[in-house]
Each structure stands twice: as C-alpha cells, then as structure tokens.
Design a protein around this motif. Structure first.
Motif, PDB file in Angstrom:
ATOM      1  N   ALA A 105      35.426  81.897  48.821  1.00 32.43           N
ATOM      2  CA  ALA A 105      36.362  80.819  48.529  1.00 32.43           C
ATOM      3  C   ALA A 105      35.552  79.659  47.954  1.00 32.43           C
ATOM      4  CB  ALA A 105      37.103  80.385  49.792  1.00 32.43           C
ATOM      5  N   ILE A 106      35.880  79.273  46.718  1.00 33.81           N
ATOM      6  CA  ILE A 106      35.108  78.255  46.020  1.00 33.81           C
ATOM      7  C   ILE A 106      36.003  77.057  45.721  1.00 33.81           C
ATOM      8  CG2 ILE A 106      33.818  77.742  43.911  1.00 33.81           C
ATOM      9  CD1 ILE A 106      33.107  80.704  43.773  1.00 33.81           C
ATOM     10  N   THR A 107      35.562  75.875  46.136  1.00 30.00           N
ATOM     11  CA  THR A 107      36.254  74.641  45.797  1.00 30.00           C
ATOM     12  C   THR A 107      35.430  73.909  44.741  1.00 30.00           C
ATOM     13  OG1 THR A 107      35.150  73.275  47.473  1.00 30.00           O
ATOM     14  CG2 THR A 107      37.084  74.535  48.178  1.00 30.00           C
ATOM     15  N   ARG A 108      35.815  72.691  44.468  1.00 27.81           N
ATOM     16  CA  ARG A 108      35.115  71.938  43.424  1.00 27.81           C
ATOM     17  C   ARG A 108      33.644  71.738  43.755  1.00 27.81           C
ATOM     18  NH1 ARG A 108      36.958  69.059  39.219  1.00 27.81           N
ATOM     19  NH2 ARG A 108      35.617  67.444  38.351  1.00 27.81           N
ATOM     20  N   HIS A 109      33.343  71.560  45.051  1.00 25.65           N
ATOM     21  CA  HIS A 109      31.962  71.272  45.426  1.00 25.65           C
ATOM     22  C   HIS A 109      31.359  72.256  46.434  1.00 25.65           C
ATOM     23  CE1 HIS A 109      32.122  67.480  43.294  1.00 25.65           C
ATOM     24  NE2 HIS A 109      33.185  67.113  43.981  1.00 25.65           N
ATOM     25  N   TYR A 110      32.195  73.094  47.066  1.00 28.59           N
ATOM     26  CA  TYR A 110      31.695  73.904  48.175  1.00 28.59           C
ATOM     27  C   TYR A 110      32.028  75.384  48.013  1.00 28.59           C
ATOM     28  CZ  TYR A 110      31.089  69.326  50.284  1.00 28.59           C
ATOM     29  OH  TYR A 110      30.707  68.030  50.524  1.00 28.59           O
ATOM     30  N   ILE A 150      28.780  85.403  57.828  1.00 29.88           N
ATOM     31  CA  ILE A 150      29.580  84.348  57.215  1.00 29.88           C
ATOM     32  C   ILE A 150      28.623  83.318  56.645  1.00 29.88           C
ATOM     33  CG2 ILE A 150      31.606  84.678  58.662  1.00 29.88           C
ATOM     34  CD1 ILE A 150      30.634  82.384  60.422  1.00 29.88           C
ATOM     35  N   TYR A 151      29.079  82.567  55.632  1.00 29.94           N
ATOM     36  CA  TYR A 151      28.209  81.566  55.027  1.00 29.94           C
ATOM     37  C   TYR A 151      29.034  80.401  54.484  1.00 29.94           C
ATOM     38  CZ  TYR A 151      29.573  84.299  50.892  1.00 29.94           C
ATOM     39  OH  TYR A 151      30.294  84.972  49.932  1.00 29.94           O
ATOM     40  N   ALA A 152      28.371  79.278  54.331  1.00 31.03           N
ATOM     41  CA  ALA A 152      28.999  78.084  53.771  1.00 31.03           C
ATOM     42  C   ALA A 152      27.911  77.255  53.118  1.00 31.03           C
ATOM     43  CB  ALA A 152      29.714  77.281  54.860  1.00 31.03           C
ATOM     44  N   GLY A 153      28.252  76.641  51.990  1.00 29.72           N
ATOM     45  CA  GLY A 153      27.239  75.848  51.307  1.00 29.72           C
ATOM     46  C   GLY A 153      27.834  74.996  50.213  1.00 29.72           C
ATOM     47  N   ARG A 154      26.981  74.447  49.411  1.00 32.42           N
ATOM     48  CA  ARG A 154      27.364  73.497  48.374  1.00 32.42           C
ATOM     49  C   ARG A 154      27.004  74.023  46.996  1.00 32.42           C
ATOM     50  NH1 ARG A 154      28.890  68.247  48.034  1.00 32.42           N
ATOM     51  NH2 ARG A 154      28.293  67.111  46.151  1.00 32.42           N
ATOM     52  N   ARG A 155      27.887  73.695  46.047  1.00 37.88           N
ATOM     53  CA  ARG A 155      27.609  74.033  44.657  1.00 37.88           C
ATOM     54  C   ARG A 155      26.708  72.946  44.067  1.00 37.88           C
ATOM     55  NH1 ARG A 155      32.131  75.479  40.277  1.00 37.88           N
ATOM     56  NH2 ARG A 155      33.374  74.185  41.662  1.00 37.88           N
ATOM     57  N   LEU A 156      25.631  73.392  43.471  1.00 33.45           N
ATOM     58  CA  LEU A 156      24.707  72.485  42.800  1.00 33.45           C
ATOM     59  C   LEU A 156      24.966  72.635  41.304  1.00 33.45           C
ATOM     60  CD1 LEU A 156      21.531  73.360  44.876  1.00 33.45           C
ATOM     61  CD2 LEU A 156      23.204  71.567  45.312  1.00 33.45           C
ATOM     62  N   PHE A 158      25.011  78.520  44.018  1.00 36.41           N
ATOM     63  CA  PHE A 158      25.463  77.975  45.290  1.00 36.41           C
ATOM     64  C   PHE A 158      24.376  78.203  46.331  1.00 36.41           C
ATOM     65  CE2 PHE A 158      29.136  78.965  42.836  1.00 36.41           C
ATOM     66  CZ  PHE A 158      30.085  78.003  43.143  1.00 36.41           C
ATOM     67  N   LEU A 159      24.064  77.171  47.074  1.00 34.19           N
ATOM     68  CA  LEU A 159      23.070  77.273  48.135  1.00 34.19           C
ATOM     69  C   LEU A 159      23.803  77.263  49.469  1.00 34.19           C
ATOM     70  CD1 LEU A 159      20.096  77.357  48.986  1.00 34.19           C
ATOM     71  CD2 LEU A 159      20.135  74.854  49.015  1.00 34.19           C
ATOM     72  N   ASN A 160      23.625  78.332  50.283  1.00 34.20           N
ATOM     73  CA  ASN A 160      24.405  78.502  51.511  1.00 34.20           C
ATOM     74  C   ASN A 160      23.528  78.671  52.749  1.00 34.20           C
ATOM     75  OD1 ASN A 160      26.959  78.755  50.046  1.00 34.20           O
ATOM     76  ND2 ASN A 160      26.186  80.763  49.408  1.00 34.20           N
ATOM     77  N   LEU A 161      24.045  78.188  53.860  1.00 30.24           N
ATOM     78  CA  LEU A 161      23.529  78.545  55.174  1.00 30.24           C
ATOM     79  C   LEU A 161      24.374  79.702  55.679  1.00 30.24           C
ATOM     80  CD1 LEU A 161      23.024  75.046  56.839  1.00 30.24           C
ATOM     81  CD2 LEU A 161      21.247  76.595  55.993  1.00 30.24           C
ATOM     82  N   GLN A 162      23.752  80.671  56.342  1.00 32.16           N
ATOM     83  CA  GLN A 162      24.516  81.825  56.790  1.00 32.16           C
ATOM     84  C   GLN A 162      24.137  82.256  58.198  1.00 32.16           C
ATOM     85  OE1 GLN A 162      23.769  84.608  53.590  1.00 32.16           O
ATOM     86  NE2 GLN A 162      21.920  85.400  54.538  1.00 32.16           N
ATOM     87  N   LEU A 163      25.076  82.922  58.849  1.00 34.22           N
ATOM     88  CA  LEU A 163      24.904  83.449  60.201  1.00 34.22           C
ATOM     89  C   LEU A 163      25.482  84.850  60.216  1.00 34.22           C
ATOM     90  CD1 LEU A 163      24.355  83.105  63.319  1.00 34.22           C
ATOM     91  CD2 LEU A 163      26.709  82.249  63.466  1.00 34.22           C
ATOM     92  N   GLY A 164      24.750  85.787  60.802  1.00 35.04           N
ATOM     93  CA  GLY A 164      25.255  87.148  60.781  1.00 35.04           C
ATOM     94  C   GLY A 164      24.602  88.055  61.799  1.00 35.04           C
ATOM     95  N   LEU A 165      24.940  89.333  61.693  1.00 37.34           N
ATOM     96  CA  LEU A 165      24.414  90.365  62.584  1.00 37.34           C
ATOM     97  C   LEU A 165      23.724  91.432  61.749  1.00 37.34           C
ATOM     98  CD1 LEU A 165      24.345  91.527  65.532  1.00 37.34           C
ATOM     99  CD2 LEU A 165      26.379  92.839  64.900  1.00 37.34           C
ATOM    100  N   PHE A 166      22.504  91.768  62.144  1.00 37.89           N
ATOM    101  CA  PHE A 166      21.720  92.813  61.481  1.00 37.89           C
ATOM    102  C   PHE A 166      21.591  93.995  62.429  1.00 37.89           C
ATOM    103  CE2 PHE A 166      17.503  94.813  61.068  1.00 37.89           C
ATOM    104  CZ  PHE A 166      17.587  95.286  59.775  1.00 37.89           C
ATOM    105  N   ALA A 167      21.909  95.195  61.950  1.00 36.95           N
ATOM    106  CA  ALA A 167      21.792  96.410  62.765  1.00 36.95           C
ATOM    107  C   ALA A 167      20.909  97.422  62.045  1.00 36.95           C
ATOM    108  CB  ALA A 167      23.169  96.997  63.036  1.00 36.95           C
TER     109      ALA A 167
END
Length: 230
Positions: free
Chosen positions: A70-75, A92-98, A108-117
């Motif tokens: 999901a992309i907005t004007r800045h995020y 999941i991830y969220a970040g800002r459009r540069l 887009f530069l994002n911070l993310q959190l997830g599960l690795f198996a």
C-alpha cells in the motif's frame, strides 16, 4: 562476494529518489506482486554438523515471493511471504518514500519485522534421540524458527511501468527489485517433531532439542518482482 553485493544494494538504493511513475503519478496505490527471492545466510556450522553425522548439506535456494503493498504520497506499508528450499519467510514492513520527480527508480526505505524458518534435511535429527510413544512411526524432521527485524529497500523501475484502462478501471503494471539486511535478536532453538493433519489444518508437534548448531542470526535477502496496481 554475493553477500557484499547484497549489502551494497541496500545502501545504494536508499539514495535513489523517484516518484512511482516517470510521468508524475503520485496518488495512493495498492499493488499485488509476485516474484523470486534468494536469502543469503552463513550456515557453515550447521552444514558441517549435518555433513559429519548424516552426510547432508542444506543451503537456501531461489524461492517464490508474494507481496501486498500500500503506497501513499509519502509512505509505504506492506506484507510479504517467501517460500523456498529449505526456508520460509513472512513479515510486515513500513517506511518512507525518498522521492524526487522524474527519476528512473522509485525507492522506498522500510523497517520490517518477520519470522524466519529453516528446515533440516531429510534424515537430520538430534543425536542419540529416542522417539516418544507419540512420535513412533512418524516422519520426524528438524525446524528452526526465529523472529527477525531488518532494514529493506523496495524499488520500482519506472522504465518498465505502464497502465491500461481509465478512471477506476485503470490498472498499472509495476516491476522492480528489493533487498534487505536482517538480524534475529532473540534466542531460538531447534525443534524436532512431525506434522499433524495436513493442508491449512497442519500443525507441527515438536520438542526443543539442543546441541545442534544454529543458522547465523544475520541474513540478507534480495529478489525481483512484477505486480498489478490500482
């Protein structure tokens, strides 16, 4: 060498400024995409153990990836999943459009959190392990899973972007590449067990086992994707 290129890719793309399209489009957009990915992880300790005891060797192959963006004007917000042999990733991830107009790449530069198996090879198991009565006759296997946090760069190549339709029926075709660096800050252990039931009802019945080398807590991921947006 491959790990170095991946790290270089992460930091290089954080400096790429662009809008989503080269023609100046910057409205909100929802994108569903498919692609291929490849994790890079130092698995030498586990492979040495597996080779010594079971004559096995296990490395991550190229796998498939699925993304909702999901992309907005800045995020940028999204979720992703990837499956290959012998690994699975979900996050999941969220970040800002540069961004700056009329550039070749939208980054887009994002911070993310997830599960690795990560799964052991067929035949791998804790040494001198005696199956319980419940495990007798079952197909047992090793599985390692851990939460990770990371920094990722998701990039759209505007040269390959095009749209069809008009108004609410307008659909955009988007393609690009991504790369990330991730770390597993919390301790985890191997588990040994079997799957109960199958399909969406499948459940891994297992016990913690010790004395088996773990995958490295630092890993990289890179890949390419193509998607539809609206």
């Amino acid at each position: 060498m491959k790990l170095s290129l991946t790290v270089f890719c992460v930091f290089l793309t954080t400096g790429c400024f662009a809008q989503l399209n080269a023609d100046g489009f910057s409205n909100n957009m929802f994108i569903v995409s498919l692609g291929v990915d490849k994790p890079f992880i130092n698995n030498k300790a586990f492979n040495n153990w597996s080779q010594l005891n079971y004559n096995n060797h296990q490395n991550c192959t190229v796998g498939g990836t699925f993304n909702l963006d999901a992309i907005t004007r800045h995020y940028n917000f999204g979720m992703s999943a990837a499956i290959g042999n012998p690994y699975a990733l979900a996050g999941i991830y969220a970040g800002r459009r540069l961004t700056a107009p009329q550039s070749a790449i939208s980054s887009f530069l994002n911070l993310q959190l997830g599960l690795f198996a990560f799964h052991g090879a067929n035949g791998d198991g804790p040494l001198n392990y005696t199956p319980t009565a419940d495990e007798a006759g079952k197909k047992l296997y090793l599985e390692y899973s851990a939460l990770y946090i990371g920094l990722s760069s998701r990039n759209y190549v505007n040269k390959f972007h095009f749209s069809t339709g008009k108004g609410k029926n307008k659909i955009s075709f988007n393609s690009g590449f991504f790369c990330s660096i991730n770390v597993e800050p919390w301790e985890s252990d191997w588990r040994y067990g079997y799957n109960k039931a199958s399909g969406r009802y499948s459940h891994f019945i297992s016990n913690r086992v010790y004395g088996i080398p773990k995958p490295n807590q630092l890993f990289f991921e890179t890949g390419i994707f193509m998607g539809l947006g609206n």
